[in-house]
Design a protein around this motif. Structure first.
Motif, PDB file in Angstrom:
ATOM      1  N   GLN A 111     -11.241  55.526 -21.055  1.00  0.00           N
ATOM      2  CA  GLN A 111      -9.796  55.637 -20.841  1.00  0.00           C
ATOM      3  C   GLN A 111      -9.396  55.074 -19.476  1.00  0.00           C
ATOM      4  N   ILE A 112     -10.180  55.396 -18.453  1.00  0.00           N
ATOM      5  CA  ILE A 112      -9.872  54.910 -17.104  1.00  0.00           C
ATOM      6  C   ILE A 112     -10.006  53.390 -17.040  1.00  0.00           C
ATOM      7  N   GLU A 113     -11.065  52.851 -17.662  1.00  0.00           N
ATOM      8  CA  GLU A 113     -11.280  51.402 -17.609  1.00  0.00           C
ATOM      9  C   GLU A 113     -10.237  50.658 -18.436  1.00  0.00           C
ATOM     10  N   ASP A 114      -9.817  51.237 -19.548  1.00  0.00           N
ATOM     11  CA  ASP A 114      -8.732  50.631 -20.320  1.00  0.00           C
ATOM     12  C   ASP A 114      -7.455  50.577 -19.481  1.00  0.00           C
ATOM     13  N   LEU A 115      -7.168  51.660 -18.784  1.00  0.00           N
ATOM     14  CA  LEU A 115      -5.979  51.729 -17.938  1.00  0.00           C
ATOM     15  C   LEU A 115      -6.056  50.720 -16.801  1.00  0.00           C
TER      16      LEU A 115
ATOM     17  N   GLY B 263     -38.857  33.141 -27.445  1.00  0.00           N
ATOM     18  CA  GLY B 263     -38.821  34.518 -27.912  1.00  0.00           C
ATOM     19  C   GLY B 263     -37.431  35.108 -27.810  1.00  0.00           C
ATOM     20  N   ARG B 264     -37.333  36.358 -28.208  1.00  0.00           N
ATOM     21  CA  ARG B 264     -36.052  37.060 -28.143  1.00  0.00           C
ATOM     22  C   ARG B 264     -35.945  37.809 -26.822  1.00  0.00           C
ATOM     23  N   ALA B 265     -34.700  38.064 -26.407  1.00  0.00           N
ATOM     24  CA  ALA B 265     -34.459  38.799 -25.172  1.00  0.00           C
ATOM     25  C   ALA B 265     -33.061  39.377 -25.209  1.00  0.00           C
ATOM     26  N   GLU B 266     -32.776  40.228 -24.241  1.00  0.00           N
ATOM     27  CA  GLU B 266     -31.473  40.876 -24.185  1.00  0.00           C
ATOM     28  C   GLU B 266     -30.964  40.905 -22.749  1.00  0.00           C
ATOM     29  N   MET B 267     -29.647  40.725 -22.598  1.00  0.00           N
ATOM     30  CA  MET B 267     -28.988  40.934 -21.310  1.00  0.00           C
ATOM     31  C   MET B 267     -27.923  41.998 -21.483  1.00  0.00           C
ATOM     32  N   GLN B 268     -27.952  43.016 -20.616  1.00  0.00           N
ATOM     33  CA  GLN B 268     -26.942  44.058 -20.591  1.00  0.00           C
ATOM     34  C   GLN B 268     -25.966  43.754 -19.455  1.00  0.00           C
ATOM     35  N   ILE B 269     -24.684  43.861 -19.730  1.00  0.00           N
ATOM     36  CA  ILE B 269     -23.655  43.623 -18.727  1.00  0.00           C
ATOM     37  C   ILE B 269     -22.790  44.875 -18.666  1.00  0.00           C
ATOM     38  N   ARG B 270     -22.788  45.552 -17.483  1.00  0.00           N
ATOM     39  CA  ARG B 270     -22.115  46.846 -17.370  1.00  0.00           C
ATOM     40  C   ARG B 270     -21.219  46.901 -16.141  1.00  0.00           C
ATOM     41  N   THR B 271     -20.096  47.586 -16.278  1.00  0.00           N
ATOM     42  CA  THR B 271     -19.217  47.838 -15.138  1.00  0.00           C
ATOM     43  C   THR B 271     -19.833  48.931 -14.270  1.00  0.00           C
TER      44      THR B 271
END
Length: 275
Positions: free
Chosen positions: A229-233, A171-179
């Motif tokens: 902006q902070i994460e880009d920096l 089947g289908r599924a999803e994984m979220q990856i977050r800071t």
């Protein structure tokens, strides 16, 4: 196919008729019929699929050479090296709402009925690398393909993350990856939907901000831009992060946390008034 491949869960088909579940799912979505027992069987199987994804995820984490410590009851905050890996199966009510928003999409094609999420104190570059690592792990475990969806520069109504869309015979599924900051913002915005309504999650799909919520929603979107902006920096500085940048990350997290606490208090007060 060798014996090892035969044992891979993601290479096995589900124990139900796909055609029947598709037909019954469409009837349920269109209001022609109530939710059939076969839909519950579908959700139960997705719970098993979720557990398998968590197993693969944990095995992958154990193989990664990064300072990663399980968060337990602690929050995944900047400069903590903490992570949290969790899974869930979409509730019947949420699944029905999503199918109706998607209008004609078959129930088996809803990507995130089974889903897992990794929140980790990391840079954007590390986030990209982890997404690739997990993608390879799912394919090694039997997935037909894994597509990467990057919602960091072009957010979905302020939401930023990297998603993996997993396609397998199971089947289908999803994984979220977050800071850490992406996770905190997402949790705050989720709490905001309890106050202002779920439409604020789908502004990128044409939904409208509810009357009286414009200023609050715009503030939350401004905070999403600030997080970016902070994460880009932080990513540009890499290992040469200075104390000022670290202070800025913690300040942003603190702002998100205070608003989140205020929303939770408001909801508790409303709940007490309704009793």
């Amino acid at each position: 196919m060798n014996s090892q491949e035969e044992e891979l869960f993601l290479k096995k088909g589900p124990p139900f008729s796909k055609n029947r579940v598709t037909k019954l799912g469409s009837a349920w979505r269109d209001g022609v019929a109530e939710k059939a027992p076969e839909i519950d069987d579908f959700l139960t199987f997705n719970a098993v699929l979720t557990e398998e994804l968590l197993r693969i995820g944990n095995d992958t984490i154990n193989s990664i050479i990064l300072p990663m410590s399980e968060s337990g009851d602690a929050q995944v905050v900047p400069e903590s090296s903490l992570y949290n890996l969790a899974g869930r199966v979409k509730r019947s009510e949420s699944l029905l709402q999503k199918m109706r928003r998607m209008e004609t999409t078959p129930i088996l094609n809803v990507q995130d009925v089974a889903g897992i999420r990794l929140d980790y104190d990391m840079t954007l570059t590390q986030q990209t690398g982890l997404a690739d690592t997990f993608s390879q792990a799912f394919k090694f475990a039997g997935a037909k393909r894994v597509d990467t969806k990057d919602y960091r520069q072009e957010s979905h109504s302020g939401y930023r993350a990297v998603h993996l869309h997993i396609y397998s015979k199971a089947g289908r599924a999803e994984m979220q990856i977050r800071t850490a900051l992406q996770s905190k913002w997402a949790n705050l915005y989720e709490a905001a939907t309890d106050v202002y309504g779920t439409d604020i999650k789908y502004l990128h799909e044409g939904a409208q901000i509810p009357p009286g919520a414009t200023d609050q929603v715009q503030e939350l979107h401004y905070l999403s831009d600030l997080v970016q902006q902070i994460e880009d920096l932080a990513d540009v500085n890499g290992l040469q992060k200075n104390s000022e940048l670290i202070r800025l990350q913690h300040k942003a997290y603190g702002i998100l946390d205070r608003i989140h606490t205020r929303l939770r208090s408001f909801l508790r007060e409303q709940s007490q008034l309704e009793r």
